[in-house]
Design a protein around this motif. Structure first.
Motif: not given
Length: 239
Positions: A191-220
């Protein structure tokens, strides 16, 4: 960002209106009641109202709300009486409201033009309330999260809007949390403006980085309480 591009991005949230309303945080009572603790029967213009997160809270408190936004898709989700318009040209008559509220939208406005328009529609002695919910980046892991999400619209706690013609009468920083799963945080990024104006490649990278962060750096495990702060400002029209 140039003003024309900024205005265009400010109109892009309607594409994600349902998701925006689901995952964006509500506004804490202490912030909403900064200037007026009795909203019943007040005439209020919720400016940049979008899907109606604040409009709904004001209606629940008995206010007579007119929601103004340039994005008709967002307004379709807003339960208040609505009008397509902008902060710089609301389409409302002069001296018609007691309070103007701006939640999560001040940074999209041309401040000088918006201040003049707000002054035009406020009754003498009326108030402007500006609310800004943002991730509490004073916490290390939240700062890291905000960078992965490209949540660049984060103000320092000392920030204070100073629109011409208005006097600051009160301000507060209200800390709160909102529960979200990792999937919910990914949706929040969507829902953020950065995502909305990004291409699919960038969106995929952001989602992957988020999931990795919560898997490795800050487990939930399940939900987490995502820390926020609400910067709240009450200003009085000096006209």
């Amino acid at each position: 960002m140039k003003p024309r591009a900024q205005a265009a991005h400010g109109r892009s949230f309607g594409r994600m209106a349902g998701l925006y309303d689901e995952v964006r945080p509500r506004y804490p009572d202490a912030a909403i009641n900064l200037v007026s603790r009795g909203w019943n029967d007040l005439d209020v213009c919720d400016l940049g109202a979008g899907t109606g997160i604040l409009s709904t809270a004001l209606l629940d408190r008995g206010a007579n709300v007119i929601a103004i936004d340039p994005d008709d898709m967002s307004l379709a989700n807003n339960p208040a009486r609505s009008l397509v318009g902008s902060a710089e040209d609301t389409g409302l008559p002069e001296s018609c409201v007691d309070v103007v509220t701006v939640a999560q939208a001040w940074h999209w406005f041309d401040e000088a033009a918006a201040a003049a328009e707000i002054a035009r529609i406020l009754r003498p002695g009326g108030h402007l309330i500006i609310l800004i919910n943002q991730l509490d980046v004073r916490i290390d892991w939240v700062l890291r999260l905000s960078r992965i999400m490209h949540a660049g619209d984060v103000h320092r706690p000392a920030y204070c809007p100073r629109p011409a013609g208005f006097d600051l009468v009160d301000h507060d920083l209200v800390e709160f949390t909102t529960p979200l799963t990792v999937a919910g945080i990914v949706d929040l990024a969507r829902t953020r403006s950065y995502w909305l104006r990004s291409n699919q490649r960038t969106r995929t990278r952001v989602e992957s980085n988020l999931r990795e962060f919560f898997s490795l750096e800050h487990p939930v495990d399940g939900e987490l309480e995502l820390p926020y702060m609400c910067l709240a400002y009450g200003l009085k029209f000096d006209g």
